[in-house]
Design an enzyme around this catalytic site. Sequence first.
Site, short mmCIF file in Angstrom:
data_model
loop_
_atom_site.label_atom_id
_atom_site.label_comp_id
_atom_site.label_asym_id
_atom_site.label_seq_id
_atom_site.Cartn_x
_atom_site.Cartn_y
_atom_site.Cartn_z
N LYS A 1 -105.54 30.69 108.91
CA LYS A 1 -104.47 29.93 108.25
C LYS A 1 -103.62 29.18 109.27
O LYS A 1 -103.14 28.08 109.00
CB LYS A 1 -103.62 30.86 107.40
CG LYS A 1 -104.35 31.44 106.18
CD LYS A 1 -104.75 30.36 105.19
CE LYS A 1 -105.22 30.95 103.86
NZ LYS A 1 -105.58 29.91 102.86
N TYR B 1 -107.76 36.38 108.91
CA TYR B 1 -107.06 35.58 107.90
C TYR B 1 -105.91 34.80 108.54
O TYR B 1 -105.76 33.60 108.35
CB TYR B 1 -106.53 36.50 106.81
CG TYR B 1 -105.69 35.84 105.74
CD1 TYR B 1 -106.28 35.30 104.61
CD2 TYR B 1 -104.31 35.75 105.87
CE1 TYR B 1 -105.52 34.69 103.62
CE2 TYR B 1 -103.54 35.14 104.89
CZ TYR B 1 -104.14 34.61 103.77
OH TYR B 1 -103.37 34.00 102.81
#
Lengths: 237, 237
Positions: A149, A145
């Site tokens: 990002k 994640y």
Amino acid sequence: MTSGNNNVLVYGGKGALGSALVAYLQKQQMRVVSVDIMPNEDCKDNVLVDPSMDLQPQGYDIEKKVGQVLGEEKLSAIYCVAGGWAGGNANDDDMLKNAELMIKQSLYTSLISARLAAKFLAPNGLVVLTGAKASLGGTSFMMGYGATKAAVHQLTQSMAAANNGLPENTTTLAIAPVTLDTPMNRKFMADADFTTWTSLEFVCELLHEWSTAAADRPESGSIVQLITKDNETRCEV
Amino acid sequence: MTSGNNNVLVYGGKGALGSALVAYLQKQQMRVVSVDIMPNEDCKDNVLVDPSMDLQPQGYDIEKKVGQVLGEEKLSAIYCVAGGWAGGNANDDDMLKNAELMIKQSLYTSLISARLAAKFLAPNGLVVLTGAKASLGGTSFMMGYGATKAAVHQLTQSMAAANNGLPENTTTLAIAPVTLDTPMNRKFMADADFTTWTSLEFVCELLHEWSTAAADRPESGSIVQLITKDNETRCEV
């Protein structure tokens, strides 16, 4: 529909933030195209995504369908609010599976949004991608994640640099929230301090304001952190 | 083979930097495991990768094969020097195809390296990932490449943070070169100023030194820029 200035696209228009954004923008009399795996029933124009496709054919497929919806019209804003959350550190057996999911949900959608902007955005248009404040540093318990990002943040900077292949005077921004106040987050983090969570209403207002008041936009390429304390949210660039 | 301290793994061991690194490390009497799509014929232990597999099964497959090679031994260092280059801005028809390739070549390999470290690295071990100095800012003409390398940088930070799931006292670093002096780069940028390119010898010496002299390692999580001027390279953290 008489002007391209009223057309916006919400990538991830069936998600928690996406659904709220579609509803908010339609209330502001915008014509919204929702791009998602599932149709948003509140939206007249839905473009459906097949996430099992490789990135390039997936992008071409979406470009073709968006072109069919728009005809000769252009978009004034593209909001990429697709994404999700799945964690895992290096020792988690599901880390790689979750990382691949994050790459497809957040990075593929952001890269395709860049393509859609090149093709369909009107001059002086807006692209908003969705990053995460946590990715400004390390995120050991959610490696895929966090890395994904961070990639979205850097893409935001690339889309603000010279020779980006985008229409004239495109502004590209990333929002970098901490935690959005969504039903899913309430369910899975029931004991959290909700007064530090950012309301979807705040995000919707902000994203709409950026599209209509170009002078109020942060500088293109900015990663706009959404910091909420005592239910009040401020933007920090 | 009597000690885990002599075992290192080179992910991308058939590439330009990888081949040089395998040769250099073997000259230093290290036992090298090469992980790549193609075998490195100079290396006794080759683990072959099927890049068409999804990330998780690909990782499991590599973990299994590395385990078979190592038996009960551990690794003292994992060098992930896999990667390549492909460009494109938002208006380039091949941008998405190239971005997917970069994700698979650089980010998948880095994430799998994190898993290999969790499984096979000895305490006080070293992981080196390969980033790019350019990704510290926007890279409009190579959107997929830049975003992917930024993801690798952030993964480096995640792997240096607490609760990373890695063995005790693991040091994770990223090298962030500008341009490496490889045959391919000489071929495709024949008119460039080679005195600003970083020699593979320099990188090999540096990477070996970090594994043997733990005290000389930069702080875990560092993105180590390799800046070359007049054929002299310095590291900047």
